[in-house]
Motif scaffolding. Structure first.
Motif, short mmCIF file in Angstrom:
data_model
loop_
_atom_site.label_atom_id
_atom_site.label_comp_id
_atom_site.label_asym_id
_atom_site.label_seq_id
_atom_site.Cartn_x
_atom_site.Cartn_y
_atom_site.Cartn_z
N CYS A 10 0.83 -1.20 0.00
CA CYS A 10 0.00 0.00 0.00
C CYS A 10 0.87 1.25 0.00
N TYR A 11 0.36 2.30 -0.63
CA TYR A 11 0.95 3.63 -0.53
C TYR A 11 -0.11 4.52 0.12
N GLY A 12 0.02 4.72 1.42
CA GLY A 12 -1.04 5.42 2.14
C GLY A 12 -2.31 4.59 2.12
N ASP A 13 -3.40 5.20 1.66
CA ASP A 13 -4.68 4.49 1.57
C ASP A 13 -4.83 3.72 0.27
N LYS A 14 -3.92 3.92 -0.67
CA LYS A 14 -4.04 3.24 -1.96
C LYS A 14 -3.38 1.87 -1.91
#
Length: 236
Positions: A10-14
């Motif tokens: 994940c990249y943050g919430d993505k």
């Protein structure tokens, strides 16, 4: 040789890659197919220890990339889509630098530099500063550097971009030879015709999810790989 089990990044919430699992055995070439931003580069970088990840396990030759990164990196090579090399070095100095890191003997490194330099048409240009080299020339240097320690697993991100037709043909031969000798390869590509002819397995990823995976025959059946890919993209 490469086992990816329930890999999530994940990249943050993505969620860039979601619960991906696949396996590449010794002697297999696997093509990694997907649209831009599908999660191919993220997966490749995680496999070679560049990116940490939230969930899952990645094993290289039975070694865990999270727990034993140096052990894993000693038996793999990674060729990024944009070769970012030390431009103040000459090509030949860079190759000796990489060979030193992996402890490659003088005899082995010279033999491999000569072999792959000739195959890729770079022998006469290795004396140049890397900063003077074109993108295609840098790509060739990165490929020679990846092969110089005879890795068991090669990870490549769009390896044919920037290569001239002769070098592309020779790279296909090198990839086939590597796997005939028991090595394994996972490479991403948008050139579906190359993947269809070259690969034993294919993995198709879309928006971080694996949507098709298996032998080339299992995935494409009687259709072309391009047809299968476009049909899957239309359904998602």
């Amino acid at each position: 040789m490469l086992q990816i089990q329930n890999f999530t990044k994940c990249y943050g919430d993505k969620v860039a890659v979601d619960n991906l699992s696949m396996h590449i055995a010794p002697g297999e070439i696997c093509g990694f197919i997907g649209h831009n931003g599908a999660g191919k580069t993220t997966t490749l970088k995680a496999c070679c220890g560049i990116l940490q990840f939230e969930k899952g396990t990645i094993l290289i030759g039975g070694k865990n990339i999270a727990n034993d990164p140096l052990g894993c990196k000693s038996i793999l090579a990674y060729v990024p889509d944009n070769p970012d090399l030390y431009e103040f070095m000459t090509g030949i100095k860079y190759l000796h630098f990489v060979a030193d890191i992996y402890g490659v003997s003088q005899a082995d490194r010279l033999a491999r530099i000569e072999k792959y330099g000739q195959l890729l048409g770079m022998t006469d240009d290795l004396a140049l500063s890397i900063g003077e080299c074109s993108h295609g020339m840098k790509q060739k240097i990165a490929l020679i550097a990846a092969l110089i320690h005879a890795p068991r697993l090669i990870l490549m991100d769009e390896p044919f971009v920037g290569l001239d037709p002769i070098a592309s043909h020779q790279l296909k031969n090198v990839m086939a030879e590597h796997c005939q000798q028991g090595g394994s390869i996972l490479f991403s590509t948008h050139v579906l015709e190359v993947a269809e002819k070259l690969c034993d397995k294919v993995a198709i990823i879309s928006s971080g999810k694996l949507v098709a995976y298996g032998t080339m025959e299992e995935v494409k059946g009687q259709d072309s790989l391009e047809q299968v890919f476009l049909e899957l993209e239309d359904q998602l």
